[in-house]
Design a protein around this motif. Structure first.
Motif, PDB file in Angstrom:
ATOM      1  N   SER A  64     -17.109  25.590  21.964  1.00  0.00           N
ATOM      2  CA  SER A  64     -16.440  25.607  20.929  1.00  0.00           C
ATOM      3  C   SER A  64     -14.884  25.413  20.941  1.00  0.00           C
ATOM      4  CB  SER A  64     -17.257  27.120  20.625  1.00  0.00           C
ATOM      5  OG  SER A  64     -16.171  27.368  19.613  1.00  0.00           O
ATOM      6  N   PRO A  65     -14.682  24.436  20.461  1.00  0.00           N
ATOM      7  CA  PRO A  65     -13.263  24.500  20.173  1.00  0.00           C
ATOM      8  C   PRO A  65     -12.659  25.554  19.937  1.00  0.00           C
ATOM      9  CG  PRO A  65     -13.635  23.308  18.723  1.00  0.00           C
ATOM     10  CD  PRO A  65     -14.840  23.679  19.210  1.00  0.00           C
ATOM     11  N   GLU A  66     -13.205  27.297  19.780  1.00  0.00           N
ATOM     12  CA  GLU A  66     -12.694  28.517  19.374  1.00  0.00           C
ATOM     13  C   GLU A  66     -12.535  29.210  20.451  1.00  0.00           C
ATOM     14  OE1 GLU A  66     -13.863  29.646  15.836  1.00  0.00           O
ATOM     15  OE2 GLU A  66     -12.994  28.079  14.868  1.00  0.00           O
ATOM     16  N   LYS A  68     -10.725  29.328  24.477  1.00  0.00           N
ATOM     17  CA  LYS A  68     -10.173  29.411  24.659  1.00  0.00           C
ATOM     18  C   LYS A  68     -10.160  30.562  25.954  1.00  0.00           C
ATOM     19  CE  LYS A  68      -7.994  27.152  21.824  1.00  0.00           C
ATOM     20  NZ  LYS A  68      -6.498  26.942  20.176  1.00  0.00           N
ATOM     21  N   ALA A  72     -13.123  31.201  27.079  1.00  0.00           N
ATOM     22  CA  ALA A  72     -13.785  30.033  27.787  1.00  0.00           C
ATOM     23  C   ALA A  72     -14.155  30.076  29.045  1.00  0.00           C
ATOM     24  CB  ALA A  72     -12.699  28.861  27.646  1.00  0.00           C
ATOM     25  N   THR A 202     -13.219  20.711  25.419  1.00  0.00           N
ATOM     26  CA  THR A 202     -12.722  22.561  25.228  1.00  0.00           C
ATOM     27  C   THR A 202     -12.478  22.971  26.323  1.00  0.00           C
ATOM     28  OG1 THR A 202     -15.414  22.668  25.377  1.00  0.00           O
ATOM     29  CG2 THR A 202     -14.862  22.815  22.996  1.00  0.00           C
ATOM     30  N   ASP A 203     -12.162  24.105  26.489  1.00  0.00           N
ATOM     31  CA  ASP A 203     -11.476  24.536  27.738  1.00  0.00           C
ATOM     32  C   ASP A 203     -13.462  24.539  28.754  1.00  0.00           C
ATOM     33  OD1 ASP A 203      -9.709  24.270  27.061  1.00  0.00           O
ATOM     34  OD2 ASP A 203      -8.665  26.519  26.962  1.00  0.00           O
ATOM     35  N   GLU A 205     -15.529  23.482  28.725  1.00  0.00           N
ATOM     36  CA  GLU A 205     -16.333  21.966  29.188  1.00  0.00           C
ATOM     37  C   GLU A 205     -15.500  21.487  30.476  1.00  0.00           C
ATOM     38  OE1 GLU A 205     -18.183  20.620  25.022  1.00  0.00           O
ATOM     39  OE2 GLU A 205     -16.426  19.929  25.412  1.00  0.00           O
ATOM     40  N   LYS A 224     -19.444  13.453  28.449  1.00  0.00           N
ATOM     41  CA  LYS A 224     -19.574  13.975  27.345  1.00  0.00           C
ATOM     42  C   LYS A 224     -19.994  13.530  26.706  1.00  0.00           C
ATOM     43  CE  LYS A 224     -17.404  16.978  23.741  1.00  0.00           C
ATOM     44  NZ  LYS A 224     -15.767  17.999  23.517  1.00  0.00           N
TER      45      LYS A 224
END
Length: 260
Positions: A64-66, A68, A72, A202-203, A205, A224
């Motif tokens: 999820s990019p949300e 952080k 994260a 994402t953070d 990842e 990825k």
């Protein structure tokens, strides 16, 4: 004399219990930021509301990019711990995560597990440092280099070994596999001419993926991209590319062995 002899074992037992308790408190304080983040996000990440963080749910948090920063780093720490073969984790309830971070895994009736703490603090700290310090350009010095290239926490040697061999032969050829897109994504083309468009890392990842010694995020983007291809071959899996990527090193089912 007899009274003191009878009290002494109780005193010793009490002292040992007190020392163990103090040690647990110390570990709880050390894991404080991690546990704070777990308590803040557990209900959000527990998508099916069954009170247990399943591996797929952790993978979705990682993707999820949300999610952080500190959150994260927490998701990455949970994923790294869940991958351990030497210290397998029990079902991750909120209470169990707190216990693992402060007391440890207790052996079950079959003798599985060990009475030692899971070092969530170290996993969290190293993940957060990676998130905060990594340069997020695709290529920092113009083209990928073998120097500084290191496998991360995904267990992806099966795909990074061929990439590093190609990199050793011709870094420029590896560079041509990647094309930045106007929206910030990256198009990755494989040797068989298949291509995948990879959304920004994402953070979490970034914390889990391979590294290049701060010479760009191209190797993590490549991982990825491979994860996306494996997800297409296993359509029943959630859209979290690092999940099938991490499982592929040990999963020998035919649909996961089509990409090498």
């Amino acid at each position: 004399m007899r009274l003191s002899q009878s009290i002494l074992p109780l005193f010793r037992a009490g002292t040992i219990a007190l020392l163990f308790s103090l040690g647990s408190v110390g570990r709880a304080e050390e894991a404080g930021p991690f546990l704070t983040q777990v308590r803040s996000h557990f209900e959000i990440w527990d998508a099916d509301r069954d009170g247990i963080l399943e591996l797929t749910e952790i993978d979705m948090a990682v993707a999820s990019p949300e999610v952080k920063g500190e959150a994260a780093a927490t998701a990455a720490a949970l994923r790294r711990a869940a991958r351990s073969k030497t210290n397998p984790l029990p079902p991750l309830t909120l209470e169990k995560i707190g216990e693992l971070a402060t007391v440890g895994v207790k052996a079950d009736e079959h003798g599985h597990g060990e009475a030692k703490p899971t070092n969530f603090k170290s996993l969290y700290d190293s993940s957060l440092q990676r998130i905060n310090t990594t340069k997020r350009e695709l290529f920092v010095s113009g083209q990928p280099k073998l120097s500084g290239f290191r496998q991360g926490r995904l267990g992806t040697c099966y795909c990074l070994a061929p990439l590093s061999a190609l990199l050793y032969r011709d870094g420029g050829e590896v560079g041509h596999l990647f094309q930045n897109q106007p929206d910030g994504s990256v198009k990755v083309t494989f040797g068989d001419k298949r291509s995948v468009v990879v959304e920004p890392l994402t953070d979490a990842e970034l914390a889990l993926a391979s590294g290049t010694g701060n010479d760009g995020i191209w190797s993590a983007v490549y991982e990825k991209a491979v994860g996306h291809l494996r997800s297409k071959l296993a359509p029943d899996t959630p859209d979290a590319p690092f999940g099938p990527l991490m499982n592929a090193g040990t999963d020998r089912s035919p649909h996961l062995m089509q990409i090498n």
